[in-house]
Motif scaffolding. Sequence first.
Motif, PDB file in Angstrom:
ATOM      1  N   GLY A   4       9.647  58.349  44.154  1.00  0.00           N
ATOM      2  CA  GLY A   4      10.784  58.324  45.055  1.00  0.00           C
ATOM      3  C   GLY A   4      10.694  57.274  46.141  1.00  0.00           C
ATOM      4  N   THR A   5       9.698  56.394  46.088  1.00  0.00           N
ATOM      5  CA  THR A   5       9.596  55.366  47.111  1.00  0.00           C
ATOM      6  C   THR A   5      10.627  54.276  46.868  1.00  0.00           C
ATOM      7  N   PHE A   6      10.897  53.536  47.900  1.00  0.00           N
ATOM      8  CA  PHE A   6      11.851  52.443  47.819  1.00  0.00           C
ATOM      9  C   PHE A   6      11.102  51.131  47.730  1.00  0.00           C
ATOM     10  N   GLY A   7      11.699  50.165  47.070  1.00  0.00           N
ATOM     11  CA  GLY A   7      11.081  48.856  46.954  1.00  0.00           C
ATOM     12  C   GLY A   7      11.308  48.018  48.202  1.00  0.00           C
ATOM     13  N   SER A   8      10.502  46.991  48.348  1.00  0.00           N
ATOM     14  CA  SER A   8      10.621  46.061  49.462  1.00  0.00           C
ATOM     15  C   SER A   8      10.507  44.641  48.918  1.00  0.00           C
ATOM     16  N   TRP A   9      11.558  43.840  49.153  1.00  0.00           N
ATOM     17  CA  TRP A   9      11.562  42.454  48.688  1.00  0.00           C
ATOM     18  C   TRP A   9      10.734  41.568  49.595  1.00  0.00           C
ATOM     19  N   GLU A  10      10.012  40.651  48.989  1.00  0.00           N
ATOM     20  CA  GLU A  10       9.247  39.642  49.706  1.00  0.00           C
ATOM     21  C   GLU A  10      10.219  38.760  50.493  1.00  0.00           C
ATOM     22  N   PRO A  11       9.912  38.457  51.756  1.00  0.00           N
ATOM     23  CA  PRO A  11      10.796  37.576  52.519  1.00  0.00           C
ATOM     24  C   PRO A  11      10.898  36.203  51.835  1.00  0.00           C
ATOM     25  N   GLN A  12      12.069  35.788  51.543  1.00  0.00           N
ATOM     26  CA  GLN A  12      12.328  34.501  50.880  1.00  0.00           C
ATOM     27  C   GLN A  12      11.486  34.303  49.623  1.00  0.00           C
ATOM     28  N   GLY A  13      11.281  35.345  48.864  1.00  0.00           N
ATOM     29  CA  GLY A  13      10.466  35.228  47.656  1.00  0.00           C
ATOM     30  C   GLY A  13      11.024  36.049  46.514  1.00  0.00           C
ATOM     31  N   PRO A  14      10.441  35.880  45.332  1.00  0.00           N
ATOM     32  CA  PRO A  14      10.941  36.553  44.138  1.00  0.00           C
ATOM     33  C   PRO A  14      10.292  37.898  43.838  1.00  0.00           C
ATOM     34  N   ARG A  15       9.356  38.361  44.715  1.00  0.00           N
ATOM     35  CA  ARG A  15       8.614  39.582  44.405  1.00  0.00           C
ATOM     36  C   ARG A  15       9.157  40.801  45.152  1.00  0.00           C
ATOM     37  N   ILE A  16       8.956  41.946  44.517  1.00  0.00           N
ATOM     38  CA  ILE A  16       9.252  43.233  45.131  1.00  0.00           C
ATOM     39  C   ILE A  16       8.009  44.100  44.962  1.00  0.00           C
ATOM     40  N   VAL A  17       7.746  44.974  45.944  1.00  0.00           N
ATOM     41  CA  VAL A  17       6.639  45.918  45.827  1.00  0.00           C
ATOM     42  C   VAL A  17       7.178  47.341  45.918  1.00  0.00           C
ATOM     43  N   VAL A  18       6.561  48.225  45.163  1.00  0.00           N
ATOM     44  CA  VAL A  18       6.812  49.658  45.227  1.00  0.00           C
ATOM     45  C   VAL A  18       5.452  50.351  45.106  1.00  0.00           C
ATOM     46  N   VAL A  19       5.403  51.634  45.413  1.00  0.00           N
ATOM     47  CA  VAL A  19       4.161  52.396  45.307  1.00  0.00           C
ATOM     48  C   VAL A  19       4.196  53.221  44.031  1.00  0.00           C
ATOM     49  N   GLU A  20       3.121  53.150  43.275  1.00  0.00           N
ATOM     50  CA  GLU A  20       2.950  53.930  42.053  1.00  0.00           C
ATOM     51  C   GLU A  20       1.931  55.035  42.340  1.00  0.00           C
ATOM     52  N   SER A  21       2.268  56.260  41.981  1.00  0.00           N
ATOM     53  CA  SER A  21       1.324  57.375  42.088  1.00  0.00           C
ATOM     54  C   SER A  21       0.927  57.776  40.683  1.00  0.00           C
ATOM     55  N   ASN A  22      -0.379  57.685  40.386  1.00  0.00           N
ATOM     56  CA  ASN A  22      -0.860  57.993  39.055  1.00  0.00           C
ATOM     57  C   ASN A  22      -2.189  58.725  39.182  1.00  0.00           C
ATOM     58  N   ASP A  23      -2.235  59.975  38.737  1.00  0.00           N
ATOM     59  CA  ASP A  23      -3.456  60.780  38.791  1.00  0.00           C
ATOM     60  C   ASP A  23      -4.018  60.874  40.205  1.00  0.00           C
ATOM     61  N   GLY A  24      -3.142  60.990  41.212  1.00  0.00           N
ATOM     62  CA  GLY A  24      -3.579  61.149  42.588  1.00  0.00           C
ATOM     63  C   GLY A  24      -4.035  59.881  43.268  1.00  0.00           C
ATOM     64  N   VAL A  25      -3.901  58.735  42.599  1.00  0.00           N
ATOM     65  CA  VAL A  25      -4.283  57.453  43.184  1.00  0.00           C
ATOM     66  C   VAL A  25      -3.017  56.624  43.385  1.00  0.00           C
ATOM     67  N   ASP A  26      -2.793  56.185  44.615  1.00  0.00           N
ATOM     68  CA  ASP A  26      -1.631  55.350  44.907  1.00  0.00           C
ATOM     69  C   ASP A  26      -2.007  53.880  44.797  1.00  0.00           C
ATOM     70  N   LYS A  27      -1.136  53.130  44.145  1.00  0.00           N
ATOM     71  CA  LYS A  27      -1.325  51.689  43.984  1.00  0.00           C
ATOM     72  C   LYS A  27      -0.046  50.977  44.378  1.00  0.00           C
ATOM     73  N   VAL A  28      -0.178  49.728  44.726  1.00  0.00           N
ATOM     74  CA  VAL A  28       0.972  48.891  45.040  1.00  0.00           C
ATOM     75  C   VAL A  28       1.347  48.137  43.773  1.00  0.00           C
ATOM     76  N   VAL A  29       2.595  48.251  43.366  1.00  0.00           N
ATOM     77  CA  VAL A  29       3.074  47.577  42.158  1.00  0.00           C
ATOM     78  C   VAL A  29       3.826  46.324  42.581  1.00  0.00           C
ATOM     79  N   PHE A  30       3.338  45.168  42.132  1.00  0.00           N
ATOM     80  CA  PHE A  30       3.995  43.894  42.404  1.00  0.00           C
ATOM     81  C   PHE A  30       4.830  43.508  41.193  1.00  0.00           C
ATOM     82  N   LEU A  31       6.112  43.299  41.420  1.00  0.00           N
ATOM     83  CA  LEU A  31       7.032  42.872  40.367  1.00  0.00           C
ATOM     84  C   LEU A  31       7.673  41.557  40.774  1.00  0.00           C
ATOM     85  N   ASP A  32       7.875  40.682  39.808  1.00  0.00           N
ATOM     86  CA  ASP A  32       8.545  39.403  40.035  1.00  0.00           C
ATOM     87  C   ASP A  32       9.874  39.445  39.306  1.00  0.00           C
TER      88      ASP A  32
END
Length: 132
Positions: free
Chosen positions: A8-36
């Motif tokens: 349920g997290t929201f993405g955040s666009w890179e300032p003046q860039g092509p990437r977005i980040v969201v948080v992934e929760s998998n097996d109790g470990v949170d990671k930052v997902v970088f998407l282009d």
Amino acid sequence: MGGFDLGGTFGSWEPQGPRIVVVESNDGVDKVVFLDEKKGLLGTPSPDFGGKAFRLGNVVWSRDGKTLYASSCTKGEQENSSDSWLAEIPVAGAPSRLTRIAHINALSIDHLEDDLIFSMRVSLSPDGNLIA
């Protein structure tokens, strides 16, 4: 997103860039997902906060695109307590940092973590000098 629980997290666009980040929760470990926007998935690093178990909330980019800021929640040192933190995550992979914002007594993180993470959202001022 093919096996990702974005919690349920929201993405955040890179300032003046092509990437977005969201948080992934998998097996109790949170990671930052970088998407282009053109290349797709770039990686899913897990921030290192010195071995402290944590959950991440919303993520925002610094104005220079070198750091991610996120709300975070951990179990408190006392039984039935939780701590709310500001997480600073360098994009280049340097060690991350937690700054405690609040300590909450008489609450178990098992019942609180999602509500606390999603209610304490991080926001950066337009000039990039203040975090709320």
